[in-house]
Design a protein around this motif. Structure first.
Motif, mmCIF file in Angstrom:
data_model
loop_
_atom_site.group_PDB
_atom_site.id
_atom_site.type_symbol
_atom_site.label_atom_id
_atom_site.label_comp_id
_atom_site.label_asym_id
_atom_site.label_seq_id
_atom_site.Cartn_x
_atom_site.Cartn_y
_atom_site.Cartn_z
ATOM 1 N N UNK A 12 0.324 -1.258 0.423
ATOM 2 C CA UNK A 12 0.261 -0.747 -0.401
ATOM 3 C C UNK A 12 1.141 0.975 -0.085
ATOM 4 N N UNK A 13 0.216 2.681 -0.372
ATOM 5 C CA UNK A 13 0.746 3.821 -0.395
ATOM 6 C C UNK A 13 0.964 4.566 1.018
ATOM 7 N N UNK A 14 2.049 4.826 1.361
ATOM 8 C CA UNK A 14 2.023 4.645 2.828
ATOM 9 C C UNK A 14 2.682 6.577 2.713
ATOM 10 N N UNK A 15 2.497 7.960 3.561
ATOM 11 C CA UNK A 15 3.501 8.603 4.298
ATOM 12 C C UNK A 15 4.499 8.683 4.807
ATOM 13 N N UNK B 23 11.541 20.708 17.228
ATOM 14 C CA UNK B 23 12.398 19.549 15.841
ATOM 15 C C UNK B 23 11.515 19.987 15.002
ATOM 16 N N UNK B 24 11.127 19.862 13.707
ATOM 17 C CA UNK B 24 10.000 20.050 12.681
ATOM 18 C C UNK B 24 10.656 18.647 11.771
ATOM 19 N N UNK B 25 9.882 18.877 10.863
ATOM 20 C CA UNK B 25 9.615 17.534 10.116
ATOM 21 C C UNK B 25 10.683 18.206 8.939
ATOM 22 N N UNK B 26 11.731 17.152 8.471
ATOM 23 C CA UNK B 26 12.473 17.995 7.283
ATOM 24 C C UNK B 26 12.432 17.359 6.196
ATOM 25 N N UNK B 27 12.039 16.169 5.965
ATOM 26 C CA UNK B 27 11.430 15.329 4.634
ATOM 27 C C UNK B 27 10.391 14.341 4.580
ATOM 28 N N UNK B 28 9.970 14.739 3.464
ATOM 29 C CA UNK B 28 8.565 13.549 3.726
ATOM 30 C C UNK B 28 7.986 13.292 2.488
ATOM 31 N N UNK B 29 7.642 11.708 2.067
ATOM 32 C CA UNK B 29 7.608 11.365 0.154
ATOM 33 C C UNK B 29 6.086 10.644 1.281
#
Length: 206
Positions: A14-17, A53-59
């Protein structure tokens, strides 16, 4: 009938983030967690994060795809996406140092999801000192648990970015002081895994 089953055969595709924070917390959640909203929607909480902290990578990727993790030390590690811990929207996830054999002060700088290691696709790498390297993707088709060297770095240099390409792109390298240089990818030849690369942009002392 009898057949050999691998762990992967029992895992739903399945597709995931996948999200990774600056401090190295990684997790995956199903894409259907995110629902389309109308204009003026306030959004949803995608992940919990620590202070500063913060989100740096997302795909987005498939659970059966590989994810290549590139580090500031010029190494690359492999993980199947299903090996990344599944977590809720309100969880930080797990520190990537617990999933990969990273050395002290080694950090993830780029993540590339890969469905197949095509020899006609390439990775473009850029270092802090402005060195650029182009390498065929099939050089990374044999996963090793301890990772391998992706680029041979010069002294006091570090890998800061990696992009997947079809070999026909134009790229812009930008510097912290606001200068930029554009080049055609075809001007850079593909080289081997142990090579350093060539100068992509000449930097001032600062």
């Amino acid at each position: 009938s009898e057949s050999d089953l691998e762990d992967e055969d029992l895992i739903k595709e399945e597709d995931v983030v996948v999200t990774v924070t600056h401090q190295g917390y990684v997790k995956r959640i199903p894409t259907n967690t995110y629902k389309q909203q109308k204009r003026g929607g306030k959004g949803i909480v995608a992940t919990d994060i620590k202070e500063n902290d913060f989100v740096e990578h997302l795909f987005v990727t498939s659970t059966h795809n590989y994810v290549l993790f590139f580090t500031n030390n010029g190494k690359v590690f492999w993980l199947k996406a299903y090996s990344i811990p599944s977590a809720s929207r309100y969880s930080m996830g797990r520190n990537v140092a617990n999933l990969l054999l990273l050395s002290k002060d080694e950090k993830i700088t780029s993540m590339i999801p890969i469905s197949e290691f095509n020899e006609n696709e390439y990775l473009i790498m850029v270092t802090q000192k402005g060195i650029i390297k182009k390498i065929s993707l099939d050089n990374f088709s044999r996963p090793r648990k301890g990772g391998i060297i992706a680029i041979n770095l010069r002294e006091n240099d570090s890998l800061i970015g990696v992009k997947l390409t079809n070999g026909l792109q134009k790229y812009i390298i930008g510097t912290r002081n606001g200068n930029a240089l554009r080049f055609d990818e075809k001007a850079i030849r593909s080289i081997g895994r142990n090579a350093t690369g060539v100068r992509g942009i000449r930097l001032k002392d600062s």
